[in-house]
Write an enzyme that holds these catalytic residues in place. Sequence first.
Site, PDB file in Angstrom:
ATOM      1  N   GLY A  15       0.601  -1.032  -0.097  1.00 44.76           N
ATOM      2  CA  GLY A  15       0.326  -0.130  -0.393  1.00 44.76           C
ATOM      3  C   GLY A  15       1.196   1.198  -0.147  1.00 44.76           C
ATOM      4  N   LYS A 208      -1.950   6.297  18.778  1.00 45.35           N
ATOM      5  CA  LYS A 208      -2.118   7.963  18.384  1.00 45.35           C
ATOM      6  C   LYS A 208      -3.031   7.905  17.202  1.00 45.35           C
ATOM      7  CE  LYS A 208      -0.234   6.808  13.863  1.00 45.35           C
ATOM      8  NZ  LYS A 208      -0.463   7.067  12.977  1.00 45.35           N
TER       9      LYS A 208
END
Length: 367
Positions: A15, A208
Amino acid sequence: MPKTKKKSVCIVGSGNWGSAIAKIVGKNAARLPNFEDRVTMYVYEEMINGKKLTEIINETHENVKYLPGHKLPENVVAVPDVCEAAKDADILIFVVPHQFIRTLCSTLLGKIKPTAIALSLIKGFDQKEGGGIELISHIITRTLKIQCAVLMGANLAGEVADEKFCETTIGCRDSHLAPILRDIIQTDYFRVVVVDDEDAVEICGALKNIVACGAGFVDGMSLGDNTKAAVIRLGLMEMIKFVDVFYPGCKLSTFFESCGVADLITTCYGGRNRKVSEAFVKTGKSIAELEGDMLNGQKLQGPITAEEVNYMLKSKGMEDKFPLFTAIHDICVGKLTAQQLIDCIKNHPEHMVKIEGASEQTDVVDD
Ligand SMILES: NC(=O)c1ccc[n+]([C@@H]2O[C@H](COP(=O)([O-])OP(=O)(O)OC[C@H]3O[C@@H](n4cnc5c(N)ncnc54)[C@H](O)[C@@H]3O)[C@@H](O)[C@H]2O)c1
Ligand SMILES: O=P(O)(O)OC[C@H](O)CO
């Protein structure tokens, strides 16, 4: 002197980040004597304008869908069959969106070298039956019975592919393996710090992404930089608390590496989770719809990670101890509106008098 056998590398994933890291790993493998030149890259096959993506990559050396505009080194070979790509590898670099890791590991079971080692660049968790979560590196180790280190950092793929300077963190407990992993990853613009606190490095990378959704909601409501800074700070405090409560023994210093505060900042300003979450507030469309509309096949990790974490917090009766993570999940699934975010965090457990001996209660004087 006997020659050390060259190590062969396979990148499992292609990706946006997988392709950016392939650019680095391919160049390093060709340059360094300890690695085989040929690097295989598992590509989840798809058709682009009537042609297979693997064929396009192998002919043009560009991943036109996930990292357009960047040439991959010619020694990086796209392979559509993950077992074929991984079978001879001594080092497996896992870099797929985390929702696909279980299936990939089952496919690879028994098809890789038993002496192979893994490096996971995957940010996210997986749900464990009965109310817990499992780290992706632990899934790789448990399923494939191989050692797995991790790499996380403030590394937006496009900027890394542009060769703009940044840092990253490798979490690796094995002092023999650490320099080998550093060598295949490090360049003069992509600087590596290796720490032994593997679990904390990985947990920072996953959590995060939840905070980035909160930052995106704040941007969507145009609440400004102070509010966004508060969300980022409270997010950091919840990340630290999460590790403290569920993974005791991890080190606070890990949060000051690239995988911690630096990744939190870059994701809350430049990441996909932030961007889609902002659009979620501004357009009223669902996250899934926006992911399809805005990311051209790339995958969001934040909302699913928020769900995985919520699954665990709920089962342990601890949602109220993590009000930001909980609110972000509730907003993503439509249980709360983004406008309710601030109500959920204005009485955050972090807001207290932090002086030893001081009472939490304001004294009331009777007259
Ligand atoms: N993109 C970044 O800037 C970045 C930076 C650091 C870390 N990461 C992390 O790296 C991991 C991978 O992210 P990415 O950006 O390379 O991926 P991406 O978001 O670009 O995801 C798309 C990839 O998923 C593949 N895919 C789609 N369906 C699949 C299936 N059923 N099985 C297997 N693969 C399938 C696609 O072919 C494509 O290669 C994530 O955990 C992400 O958080 C991303
Ligand atoms: O684009 P995001 O939000 O998936 O974040 C990308 C990276 O994790 C940043 O280090």
